[in-house]
Each structure stands twice: as C-alpha cells, then as structure tokens.
Write a protein that holds these residues in place. Structure first.
Motif, PDB file in Angstrom:
ATOM      1  N   GLY A 126       0.826  -1.194   0.000  1.00  0.00           N
ATOM      2  CA  GLY A 126       0.000   0.000   0.000  1.00  0.00           C
ATOM      3  C   GLY A 126       0.863   1.248   0.000  1.00  0.00           C
ATOM      4  N   LEU A 127       0.363   2.325  -0.610  1.00  0.00           N
ATOM      5  CA  LEU A 127       1.184   3.513  -0.778  1.00  0.00           C
ATOM      6  C   LEU A 127       1.540   4.165   0.550  1.00  0.00           C
ATOM      7  CD1 LEU A 127       2.583   5.390  -2.730  1.00  0.00           C
ATOM      8  CD2 LEU A 127       0.441   6.649  -3.001  1.00  0.00           C
ATOM      9  N   LEU A 128       0.607   4.195   1.501  1.00  0.00           N
ATOM     10  CA  LEU A 128       0.886   4.831   2.787  1.00  0.00           C
ATOM     11  C   LEU A 128       1.976   4.076   3.548  1.00  0.00           C
ATOM     12  CD1 LEU A 128      -2.721   5.775   4.007  1.00  0.00           C
ATOM     13  CD2 LEU A 128      -1.135   7.072   2.569  1.00  0.00           C
ATOM     14  N   GLY A 129       1.849   2.744   3.610  1.00  0.00           N
ATOM     15  CA  GLY A 129       2.869   1.943   4.284  1.00  0.00           C
ATOM     16  C   GLY A 129       4.209   2.025   3.574  1.00  0.00           C
ATOM     17  N   THR A 130       4.174   2.094   2.253  1.00  0.00           N
ATOM     18  CA  THR A 130       5.410   2.226   1.487  1.00  0.00           C
ATOM     19  C   THR A 130       6.115   3.531   1.831  1.00  0.00           C
ATOM     20  OG1 THR A 130       4.516   0.912  -0.345  1.00  0.00           O
ATOM     21  CG2 THR A 130       6.366   2.360  -0.844  1.00  0.00           C
ATOM     22  N   GLN A 131       5.359   4.614   1.915  1.00  0.00           N
ATOM     23  CA  GLN A 131       5.949   5.905   2.260  1.00  0.00           C
ATOM     24  C   GLN A 131       6.519   5.890   3.676  1.00  0.00           C
ATOM     25  OE1 GLN A 131       2.660   8.540   1.542  1.00  0.00           O
ATOM     26  NE2 GLN A 131       3.092   8.733  -0.643  1.00  0.00           N
ATOM     27  N   GLU A 132       5.839   5.213   4.594  1.00  0.00           N
ATOM     28  CA  GLU A 132       6.337   5.119   5.964  1.00  0.00           C
ATOM     29  C   GLU A 132       7.639   4.338   6.022  1.00  0.00           C
ATOM     30  OE1 GLU A 132       1.980   5.317   8.213  1.00  0.00           O
ATOM     31  OE2 GLU A 132       2.887   3.391   7.729  1.00  0.00           O
ATOM     32  N   ALA A 133       7.714   3.237   5.275  1.00  0.00           N
ATOM     33  CA  ALA A 133       8.941   2.444   5.250  1.00  0.00           C
ATOM     34  C   ALA A 133      10.095   3.245   4.658  1.00  0.00           C
ATOM     35  CB  ALA A 133       8.715   1.156   4.450  1.00  0.00           C
ATOM     36  N   VAL A 134       9.813   3.988   3.587  1.00  0.00           N
ATOM     37  CA  VAL A 134      10.850   4.822   2.959  1.00  0.00           C
ATOM     38  C   VAL A 134      11.313   5.909   3.924  1.00  0.00           C
ATOM     39  CG1 VAL A 134      11.284   6.491   1.123  1.00  0.00           C
ATOM     40  CG2 VAL A 134      10.106   4.366   0.598  1.00  0.00           C
ATOM     41  N   ALA A 135      10.364   6.555   4.605  1.00  0.00           N
ATOM     42  CA  ALA A 135      10.709   7.634   5.541  1.00  0.00           C
ATOM     43  C   ALA A 135      11.524   7.128   6.715  1.00  0.00           C
ATOM     44  CB  ALA A 135       9.439   8.321   6.042  1.00  0.00           C
ATOM     45  N   CYS A 136      11.418   5.830   7.021  1.00  0.00           N
ATOM     46  CA  CYS A 136      12.173   5.246   8.140  1.00  0.00           C
ATOM     47  C   CYS A 136      13.420   4.502   7.671  1.00  0.00           C
ATOM     48  CB  CYS A 136      11.274   4.297   8.936  1.00  0.00           C
ATOM     49  SG  CYS A 136       9.875   5.105   9.739  1.00  0.00           S
ATOM     50  N   GLY A 137      13.612   4.386   6.352  1.00  0.00           N
ATOM     51  CA  GLY A 137      14.799   3.713   5.825  1.00  0.00           C
ATOM     52  C   GLY A 137      14.815   2.222   6.079  1.00  0.00           C
ATOM     53  N   VAL A 138      13.647   1.559   5.923  1.00  0.00           N
ATOM     54  CA  VAL A 138      13.537   0.119   6.190  1.00  0.00           C
ATOM     55  C   VAL A 138      13.312  -0.648   4.898  1.00  0.00           C
ATOM     56  CG1 VAL A 138      12.230  -1.656   7.420  1.00  0.00           C
ATOM     57  CG2 VAL A 138      12.592   0.574   8.485  1.00  0.00           C
ATOM     58  N   PRO A 139      14.120  -1.671   4.591  1.00  0.00           N
ATOM     59  CA  PRO A 139      13.860  -2.529   3.431  1.00  0.00           C
ATOM     60  C   PRO A 139      12.518  -3.249   3.574  1.00  0.00           C
ATOM     61  CG  PRO A 139      16.086  -2.860   4.274  1.00  0.00           C
ATOM     62  CD  PRO A 139      15.351  -2.036   5.294  1.00  0.00           C
ATOM     63  N   THR A 140      11.938  -3.629   2.435  1.00  0.00           N
ATOM     64  CA  THR A 140      10.580  -4.166   2.450  1.00  0.00           C
ATOM     65  C   THR A 140      10.472  -5.424   1.606  1.00  0.00           C
ATOM     66  OG1 THR A 140       9.771  -1.880   2.594  1.00  0.00           O
ATOM     67  CG2 THR A 140       8.156  -3.570   2.092  1.00  0.00           C
ATOM     68  N   LEU A 141       9.694  -6.378   2.117  1.00  0.00           N
ATOM     69  CA  LEU A 141       9.271  -7.530   1.322  1.00  0.00           C
ATOM     70  C   LEU A 141       7.813  -7.276   0.959  1.00  0.00           C
ATOM     71  CD1 LEU A 141       9.594 -10.315   0.074  1.00  0.00           C
ATOM     72  CD2 LEU A 141       9.055 -11.318   2.308  1.00  0.00           C
ATOM     73  N   MET A 142       7.536  -7.036  -0.325  1.00  0.00           N
ATOM     74  CA  MET A 142       6.201  -6.634  -0.753  1.00  0.00           C
ATOM     75  C   MET A 142       5.423  -7.801  -1.332  1.00  0.00           C
ATOM     76  SD  MET A 142       6.491  -2.814  -2.304  1.00  0.00           S
ATOM     77  CE  MET A 142       6.706  -1.416  -1.197  1.00  0.00           C
ATOM     78  N   VAL A 143       4.149  -7.891  -0.908  1.00  0.00           N
ATOM     79  CA  VAL A 143       3.240  -8.943  -1.367  1.00  0.00           C
ATOM     80  C   VAL A 143       2.001  -8.255  -1.942  1.00  0.00           C
ATOM     81  CG1 VAL A 143       2.145 -11.119  -0.724  1.00  0.00           C
ATOM     82  CG2 VAL A 143       4.053 -10.247   0.649  1.00  0.00           C
ATOM     83  N   PRO A 144       2.061  -7.778  -3.189  1.00  0.00           N
ATOM     84  CA  PRO A 144       0.939  -7.010  -3.752  1.00  0.00           C
ATOM     85  C   PRO A 144      -0.348  -7.826  -3.806  1.00  0.00           C
ATOM     86  CG  PRO A 144       2.910  -6.776  -5.108  1.00  0.00           C
ATOM     87  CD  PRO A 144       3.189  -7.880  -4.133  1.00  0.00           C
ATOM     88  N   LEU A 145      -1.445  -7.175  -3.415  1.00  0.00           N
ATOM     89  CA  LEU A 145      -2.739  -7.849  -3.379  1.00  0.00           C
ATOM     90  C   LEU A 145      -3.789  -7.152  -4.229  1.00  0.00           C
ATOM     91  CD1 LEU A 145      -2.908  -8.373   0.511  1.00  0.00           C
ATOM     92  CD2 LEU A 145      -2.198 -10.075  -1.181  1.00  0.00           C
ATOM     93  N   TYR A 146      -3.683  -5.838  -4.409  1.00  0.00           N
ATOM     94  CA  TYR A 146      -4.835  -5.094  -4.891  1.00  0.00           C
ATOM     95  C   TYR A 146      -4.400  -3.721  -5.396  1.00  0.00           C
ATOM     96  CZ  TYR A 146      -9.604  -3.084  -4.463  1.00  0.00           C
ATOM     97  OH  TYR A 146     -10.810  -2.491  -4.693  1.00  0.00           O
TER      98      TYR A 146
END
Length: 486
Positions: free
Chosen positions: A309-329
């Motif tokens: 989700g875009l909001l969670g993605t922005q939060e992860a970027v703002a905190c500098g955290v790598p992400t494992l993404m599982v797109p659903l929708y």
C-alpha cells in the motif's frame, strides 16, 4: 469516520459512521475470472465508490447541507473513483480542491490536462517500471485508454444520476472535473514515477506521516529487547492476514519459524483460530493494533513485510527500512515494482509463492547490506524538501483562497479538442501541404521534360537502355516522365 470527541470550535462534522460497510479484503476468497486482475480491481474500486456516493447522498444531514443557506470559501473533495460531490463547488460558488490518496489516475490526468506519457509512465493498475519494452508500452497505452472508457461508463454515468438527484440538474460532472483549482496528490517523484506535472497538480507524498504517534509499554519493551532485530508484518487495515488460505499461511509461518529475529505481526489470534488451525511460530508476536510509523522508525526493525500500500510504502521509505512486498490489490503491484527498481525491496506473489520463495527472500533482504544502504539513500531523497508535505498542502490550499480559485493554474490543454491536443490537425495539414508540393513538382517536371528539353536520346534508344542491366536512375527518370525525344 468516527466524529472527534473534542473538535475545534470552528469545525462542524456530519457523522457517516456506520453508514458505509467497512471495506476489507477476505484473502481466503479466490477470484477466478477471464478478466485480468487490473481490470477487475479497477471495476471493484469504481463500484465501491459509486455505492458509497449513493449511501452518503441519502444521508439527511448531507441533504440538509445542500439545501442550507450556508456559505463556504472553499470545497475540498476526494479525487478517486467518483465525482458525485463535485457540484458542492457550484452549489456554494466556491473553488474546489481535490485530495488524491494515490498516484495519478488516468482520468485525473485528463481532467487536469496533465500529460499521460504512456511510453514511460506506468498506468495505475499495471505493475510496470519506467523502462518498458515495446510490448509493455503497447499494453500500458491500451490499459490507460481502457481505464478512461471504463471510468466513463462505470463511474461518471451512474455518479451523474446521483448528483442530479441530490443537487438537481446542472453542469455535467466531466465539465466540473475540468475546473479543479488544485489537486494534491499523495505521490512523490522519489518513490513514484518521474513525470511532468501541470501547476494545478502538487505532490504531497507523505502527508499522513505522524510523528506524534505513541507506543504502549508492551511494544516498547518488545522492540527494545529484540537484540536479533524485529521483522514487522502488516497488510494494513483492509487486508487481514488472518484470512490468508491455511496452506499458504502455513508455508509463510514455516519460513518465519527458521528466522532468528522476532516477527511482530498485526494479527487477531482469536479471529485466526476461527478461520484456520495453523500453528503460530514461537518467534511470532501478535498485536491487534500497532502504531506503524513509530514502529518502523525504531532502530531494531530490520524488515517490513507489506502488501505494498502507498501509505505503508511511504512510511517504510521515511524510516529507511527494506521491504518484502506482497501485492494484493489496486496500485500495490505498481508500488512494489517501483521499490524493487530502486533496490529497497523484493516482491513476492502470495498466490504463487512457496516456502522456499519466502525463505530465499528473507535471507536475501536480511543478509544483503545493499537493501539497507539503498533504503537509507532513498529516505534522504524522500525527506529532502523545502517544507514538510503537510505544510506544502496547507500553503497551496491557502494559495487558492488568496487568489480566489487561482484560475491561472488551469492548463490551456483543457480547452483543446482531442484532435488539437494530439496535433492531428497539424499532422493532417502537414501531410496535405507536403502532398500538394510533391504533386506540383511532379507536374512541373513533367512539363519541363515533355515541352522544353530537346536533347535526350531517341525513345527507341532509351527503351533499349532501360532493359539492360546497367540502368541508371537518370534513365528511370526519363522513362517515368516520358521525355519527348528529338
């Protein structure tokens, strides 16, 4: 939205709590259809938005507002899957500002006169990057055209019926949508696509970032004592992890159980027990609600498992955290591809993944330092702005108020027809002029060759030369224009 307990004195709220069913995705439901996921998701978004418009338009307080004698200096509406409340601007004779919670949608581009750029700007529902091959560019262009047609039929037409019933007959919604004073888009070039923007469109990605979030003592203790690090897993408020099919959830938990890190999951154990008998690993810690932004910015958080989700993605970027993404929708595949291209994320399919896929993704993201380095670099780019997103949004809203609608921001492209905007008339005129010039030159050469020039070889000699192998372009010229011989 639940009304505020102590709203400011100048705020009056109309509560819609309980009127619209909570939109949640049950991941247990498997969608089987010949339609691509992108089209089916887009249709669902439009149907849900139109349905919400129908319900809200019947609210007595909303109807009373329409018929009231109140006046307003500005109207702010959501820009997404329906325009049924745009006539509020006309009703109160006030400029309209739109809030868009995602990247630009195809129909919003058209409403603002913003360039599409389908050659390098991926469509909302397509999980493409900005460097597409010819096949992807073809599909991407077709997807944008199809989305606009679908929006017209699935949203604008039924929304017009709702608007006419609520406000009475008036201007068409598509005409009102071309008169936004301003649209604030929850996007940013650092994490979304690089694209041209008209002045009436302002990016305020990260508008929701809330530094005032607080943690419970339990959560503080968990994060502080996680010496091996924390992996945080949440699919947001719409997609419940508890409803993932049992087989798939068991595969994920098997891979998680092999990790040395504690995995913090936003999950309701009671609900999980009702829908499945999957055993939760010992290194998994569950909570019903977690302050996500505050959690992600904790130094012990090593990885974020997200639905993209875009909001969670922005939060992860703002905190500098790598992400494992599982797109659903919706736009989640697009966000996943964008983060993957920037080297801060891995993307995995919930439907097609295996335990080995999850195991390999965990190992790569946790062991490879480049993901963390890229995440910190992207964080610096995302946060490097003249002013914070909220202040930027407030400034531009006040700008519209100061300049009484700021009509000078409106793109002149909105006053052009499709033929004019796409330069079809210019191309047609150029082709006509070129064709006429060639025709005149053809007649002129023919006249000169048959009336004025007398020194060519005789016709019989010319024809004999034409049938030889050593034919020159000059001989062909003579033959085409039937030069008159001596």
């Amino acid at each position: 939205m639940t009304p505020k307990k102590n709203p400011p004195s100048n705020v009056e709220e109309i509560s819609l709590a309980g009127t619209i069913p909570e939109l949640t995705n049950n991941l247990t439901k498997q969608q089987y259809s010949f339609k691509p996921d992108s089209i089916r998701n887009l249709e669902q978004i439009m149907l849900e938005c139109v349905h919400s418009c129908e319900i809200v338009s019947q609210n007595p307080a909303v109807r009373a507002l329409v018929n009231s004698s109140k006046t307003f200096d500005l109207v702010i509406v959501e820009v997404f899957g329906s325009e049924c409340f745009l006539p509020f601007g006309k009703r109160f004779k006030a400029p309209v500002v739109g809030l868009l919670s995602s990247v630009l949608l195809p129909w919003v581009n058209e409403q603002l006169g913003n360039p599409e750029g389908t050659a390098y700007i991926p469509a909302y529902m397509m999980g493409y990057g900005q460097r597409m091959n010819v096949w992807e560019r073809l599909i991407n262009t077709a997807a944008v055209v199809w989305a606009k047609m679908m929006y017209r039929n699935k949203s604008q037409i039924p929304s017009q019926v709702i608007a006419d019933r609520l406000f009475g007959p008036g201007p068409k919604l598509e005409a009102l949508a071309q008169n936004y004073s301003l649209v604030l888009s929850n996007s940013h070039f650092s994490i979304n696509e690089v694209r041209p923007l008209v002045p009436a469109l302002v990016e305020v990605g990260g508008l929701h970032l809330d530094n005032t979030q607080t943690m419970s003592k339990e959560l503080k203790r968990l994060l502080g004592n996680a010496h091996e690090g924390i992996i945080y897993w949440s699919f947001g408020s719409m997609s419940r992890i508890e409803t993932i099919p049992s087989e798939k959830l068991a595969q994920i938990f098997t891979a998680i159980s092999e990790l040395s890190q504690t995995v913090l999951v936003r999950l309701n154990r009671k609900m999980l027990a009702k829908v499945t008998n999957v055993t939760v690993p010992d290194n998994v810690y569950t909570m019903d609600w977690i302050p996500q932004y505050k959690t992600l910015c904790h130094p012990n958080v090593k990885l974020f498992i997200s639905h993209g989700g875009l909001l969670g993605t922005q939060e992860a970027v703002a905190c500098g955290v790598p992400t494992l993404m599982v797109p659903l929708y919706a736009d989640q595949a697009l966000n996943g591809r964008a983060m993957s291209d920037r080297g801060v994320a891995r993307v995995i399919s919930l439907r097609d993944s295996t335990t080995d896929d999850w195991r390999e993704a965990f190992h790569d993201l946790l062991a490879n330092n480049r993901y963390k380095e890229n995440a910190l670099r992207l964080k610096n780019i995302f946060l490097d702005r003249l002013s914070p997103p909220l202040e930027t949004g407030v400034y531009w809203i006040e700008y519209v108020l100061r300049h009484k609608g700021a009509s000078h921001l409106r793109s002149p492209a909105l006053d052009l027809s499709y033929a004019q905007y796409l330069l079809i008339d210019v191309i047609a005129l150029s082709i006509a002029a070129t064709s006429l010039t060639i025709f005149i030159l053809h007649i002129l050469f023919r006249y000169l060759c048959t009336r004025c020039i007398r020194w060519w070889p005789k016709e019989v000699i010319l024809e004999k030369r034409l049938f030889r192998r050593n034919i020159s372009p000059f001989h062909c010229f003579l033959w085409i224009y039937k030069v008159k011989m001596n």
